[in-house]
Design a protein around this motif. Sequence first.
Motif, PDB file in Angstrom:
ATOM      1  N   SER A 145       0.821  -1.211   0.000  1.00  0.00           N
ATOM      2  CA  SER A 145       0.000   0.000   0.000  1.00  0.00           C
ATOM      3  C   SER A 145       0.852   1.258   0.000  1.00  0.00           C
ATOM      4  N   VAL A 146       0.466   2.209  -0.858  1.00  0.00           N
ATOM      5  CA  VAL A 146       1.060   3.550  -0.852  1.00  0.00           C
ATOM      6  C   VAL A 146      -0.074   4.557  -0.818  1.00  0.00           C
ATOM      7  N   GLY A 147       0.168   5.687  -0.135  1.00  0.00           N
ATOM      8  CA  GLY A 147      -0.879   6.684   0.026  1.00  0.00           C
ATOM      9  C   GLY A 147      -0.421   8.072  -0.359  1.00  0.00           C
ATOM     10  N   ARG A 148      -1.395   8.902  -0.675  1.00  0.00           N
ATOM     11  CA  ARG A 148      -1.143  10.300  -0.997  1.00  0.00           C
ATOM     12  C   ARG A 148      -2.353  11.116  -0.525  1.00  0.00           C
ATOM     13  N   TRP A 149      -2.146  12.387  -0.298  1.00  0.00           N
ATOM     14  CA  TRP A 149      -3.229  13.250   0.156  1.00  0.00           C
ATOM     15  C   TRP A 149      -3.800  14.035  -1.015  1.00  0.00           C
ATOM     16  N   GLU A 150      -5.119  14.019  -1.124  1.00  0.00           N
ATOM     17  CA  GLU A 150      -5.844  14.887  -2.047  1.00  0.00           C
ATOM     18  C   GLU A 150      -6.716  15.785  -1.192  1.00  0.00           C
ATOM     19  N   GLY A 151      -6.197  16.966  -0.843  1.00  0.00           N
ATOM     20  CA  GLY A 151      -6.889  17.812   0.112  1.00  0.00           C
ATOM     21  C   GLY A 151      -6.893  17.132   1.470  1.00  0.00           C
ATOM     22  N   ASP A 152      -8.080  16.951   2.045  1.00  0.00           N
ATOM     23  CA  ASP A 152      -8.212  16.289   3.345  1.00  0.00           C
ATOM     24  C   ASP A 152      -8.481  14.796   3.217  1.00  0.00           C
ATOM     25  N   THR A 153      -8.426  14.254   2.008  1.00  0.00           N
ATOM     26  CA  THR A 153      -8.707  12.834   1.786  1.00  0.00           C
ATOM     27  C   THR A 153      -7.410  12.067   1.563  1.00  0.00           C
ATOM     28  N   LEU A 154      -7.218  11.006   2.328  1.00  0.00           N
ATOM     29  CA  LEU A 154      -6.087  10.111   2.110  1.00  0.00           C
ATOM     30  C   LEU A 154      -6.497   9.068   1.086  1.00  0.00           C
ATOM     31  N   VAL A 155      -5.759   9.013  -0.023  1.00  0.00           N
ATOM     32  CA  VAL A 155      -6.033   8.050  -1.094  1.00  0.00           C
ATOM     33  C   VAL A 155      -4.958   6.968  -1.042  1.00  0.00           C
ATOM     34  N   VAL A 156      -5.382   5.717  -0.890  1.00  0.00           N
ATOM     35  CA  VAL A 156      -4.460   4.601  -0.730  1.00  0.00           C
ATOM     36  C   VAL A 156      -4.656   3.616  -1.878  1.00  0.00           C
ATOM     37  N   ASP A 157      -3.567   3.302  -2.571  1.00  0.00           N
ATOM     38  CA  ASP A 157      -3.580   2.281  -3.624  1.00  0.00           C
ATOM     39  C   ASP A 157      -2.902   1.022  -3.089  1.00  0.00           C
ATOM     40  N   THR A 158      -3.569  -0.118  -3.246  1.00  0.00           N
ATOM     41  CA  THR A 158      -3.028  -1.390  -2.768  1.00  0.00           C
ATOM     42  C   THR A 158      -3.088  -2.412  -3.888  1.00  0.00           C
ATOM     43  N   GLU A 167      -8.546   2.946  -1.696  1.00  0.00           N
ATOM     44  CA  GLU A 167      -9.317   3.408  -0.537  1.00  0.00           C
ATOM     45  C   GLU A 167      -9.197   4.920  -0.427  1.00  0.00           C
ATOM     46  N   ARG A 168     -10.306   5.565  -0.109  1.00  0.00           N
ATOM     47  CA  ARG A 168     -10.330   7.010   0.110  1.00  0.00           C
ATOM     48  C   ARG A 168     -10.872   7.263   1.517  1.00  0.00           C
ATOM     49  N   PHE A 169     -10.002   7.722   2.418  1.00  0.00           N
ATOM     50  CA  PHE A 169     -10.351   7.969   3.805  1.00  0.00           C
ATOM     51  C   PHE A 169     -10.566   9.469   4.023  1.00  0.00           C
ATOM     52  N   LEU A 170     -11.732   9.841   4.536  1.00  0.00           N
ATOM     53  CA  LEU A 170     -12.021  11.233   4.865  1.00  0.00           C
ATOM     54  C   LEU A 170     -12.558  11.298   6.294  1.00  0.00           C
ATOM     55  N   ARG A 171     -11.769  11.879   7.204  1.00  0.00           N
ATOM     56  CA  ARG A 171     -12.214  12.058   8.587  1.00  0.00           C
ATOM     57  C   ARG A 171     -13.036  13.342   8.653  1.00  0.00           C
ATOM     58  N   ARG A 172     -14.364  13.188   8.768  1.00  0.00           N
ATOM     59  CA  ARG A 172     -15.267  14.340   8.688  1.00  0.00           C
ATOM     60  C   ARG A 172     -15.214  15.207   9.944  1.00  0.00           C
ATOM     61  N   ASP A 173     -15.067  14.568  11.081  1.00  0.00           N
ATOM     62  CA  ASP A 173     -14.948  15.283  12.344  1.00  0.00           C
ATOM     63  C   ASP A 173     -14.172  14.377  13.290  1.00  0.00           C
ATOM     64  N   PHE A 174     -14.227  14.657  14.568  1.00  0.00           N
ATOM     65  CA  PHE A 174     -13.395  13.888  15.487  1.00  0.00           C
ATOM     66  C   PHE A 174     -13.759  12.401  15.492  1.00  0.00           C
ATOM     67  N   GLY A 175     -15.039  12.075  15.388  1.00  0.00           N
ATOM     68  CA  GLY A 175     -15.457  10.689  15.599  1.00  0.00           C
ATOM     69  C   GLY A 175     -16.008   9.953  14.408  1.00  0.00           C
ATOM     70  N   HIS A 176     -15.962  10.553  13.203  1.00  0.00           N
ATOM     71  CA  HIS A 176     -16.574   9.906  12.045  1.00  0.00           C
ATOM     72  C   HIS A 176     -15.647   9.992  10.839  1.00  0.00           C
ATOM     73  N   MET A 177     -15.498   8.864  10.157  1.00  0.00           N
ATOM     74  CA  MET A 177     -14.649   8.793   8.973  1.00  0.00           C
ATOM     75  C   MET A 177     -15.378   8.025   7.877  1.00  0.00           C
ATOM     76  N   ASP A 178     -15.360   8.572   6.676  1.00  0.00           N
ATOM     77  CA  ASP A 178     -15.954   7.914   5.512  1.00  0.00           C
ATOM     78  C   ASP A 178     -14.862   7.181   4.745  1.00  0.00           C
ATOM     79  N   LEU A 179     -15.136   5.937   4.411  1.00  0.00           N
ATOM     80  CA  LEU A 179     -14.224   5.138   3.594  1.00  0.00           C
ATOM     81  C   LEU A 179     -14.945   4.721   2.327  1.00  0.00           C
ATOM     82  N   GLU A 180     -14.354   5.067   1.194  1.00  0.00           N
ATOM     83  CA  GLU A 180     -14.854   4.628  -0.110  1.00  0.00           C
ATOM     84  C   GLU A 180     -13.813   3.688  -0.706  1.00  0.00           C
ATOM     85  N   MET A 181     -14.209   2.436  -0.912  1.00  0.00           N
ATOM     86  CA  MET A 181     -13.289   1.413  -1.393  1.00  0.00           C
ATOM     87  C   MET A 181     -13.682   0.994  -2.809  1.00  0.00           C
ATOM     88  N   THR A 182     -12.756   1.149  -3.740  1.00  0.00           N
ATOM     89  CA  THR A 182     -12.979   0.735  -5.122  1.00  0.00           C
ATOM     90  C   THR A 182     -12.224  -0.561  -5.383  1.00  0.00           C
TER      91      THR A 182
END
Length: 348
Positions: free
Chosen positions: A162-175, A199-214
């Motif tokens: 896995s390698v990751g990069r930031w797109e704004g506040d979203t961490l994009v991970v390719d595996t 995988e696209r990880f977006l931490r919306r606030d302190f306690g919630h994170m959205d994960l979009e997995m392609t």
Amino acid sequence: MHRCTFLAAPIFASLLCVAASAQWLDYPTPGTPRTPDGKANLAAPTPRTSDGKPDLSGIWRGPGGGSYDRNVARDLKPSDIQPWAEAVYQQRIRDMGKGAPRANCLPDPFPYYHMVDLARFVQTPGLIVIMYQGNTNSVHRTIFTDGRKLPDDPNPTWMGYSVGRWEGDTLVVDTAGFNDKSWLDIEGHPHTEALHITERFLRRDFGHMDLEMTIDDPKAFTRPFVLKIPKTLMPDTDILESVCENDHSVPHMVGGTGTKLAPEILSKYVGTYEYSAGREAVISIEADLLFLQEGANPLRLPLAADSETAFVERTNGERMEFLKDAQGAITGFIFHGNRGDRKAVRKQ
């Protein structure tokens, strides 16, 4: 610690996990914002690292079992799956999971860990480590964020590279770099070494994170598809070690029911049934398998034939018995679930 042992059953293998007493399950997590009553304020702003990036560190919980963890392809059309992959999936249903990685104390499917188990994220400037609590085995991943590329010719592994990069506040991970021994879900959708997961990880606030997995595997599917997995922070707790113990059970496991019915027989059961007013269940068919869908839940439970009128639900081993009248017409079914029997009457 979780100790997990597979128990042999007449038709399917089940997993027994024993959790030993653990420390720090109620220890307050330092740096957690609190409401006046002392509870963690999950709606507080997203924490950030010194370079301004969202800090994903913490213990996160997925939405739980009974969704894509069972069937990652539940939203796909038959044409979205390569014929050989669909045939393998159907055979694994009929075999009741015999030969599954989990049945041999090997890692669970990659998406499963995000959906069902707890995971600790540890973020540093050059890499992020994810430690999954696991059901059969604890596993970990390292996501490099130091600018390196995926290896050109990797030695295939269970969790990939896995390698990751930031797109704004979203961490994009390719595996990529997966072996083809794992399954994509508990029911048995296969993949090949061509599998690539984004995988696209977006931490919306302190306690919630959205994960979009392609999921993209052109050798097993005809198009990429996306799973959306909400994750919730679990402060003031800890993850447990999971170890699968499977010394003697595998030789005694019996896979499958030994029964296969022709589609013309199975088609007699297709229709809408009703447990009670407004509580419907739909029986559908694909190839030579029946599926049960209850209410608005999009999850369809695959049913393997045990006789001409008795079927076994693949994942939990629950049984279904179809009922006939004196003329042989199907009038309903009884679902013998782990929580008791439920009878449904055929509507159409």
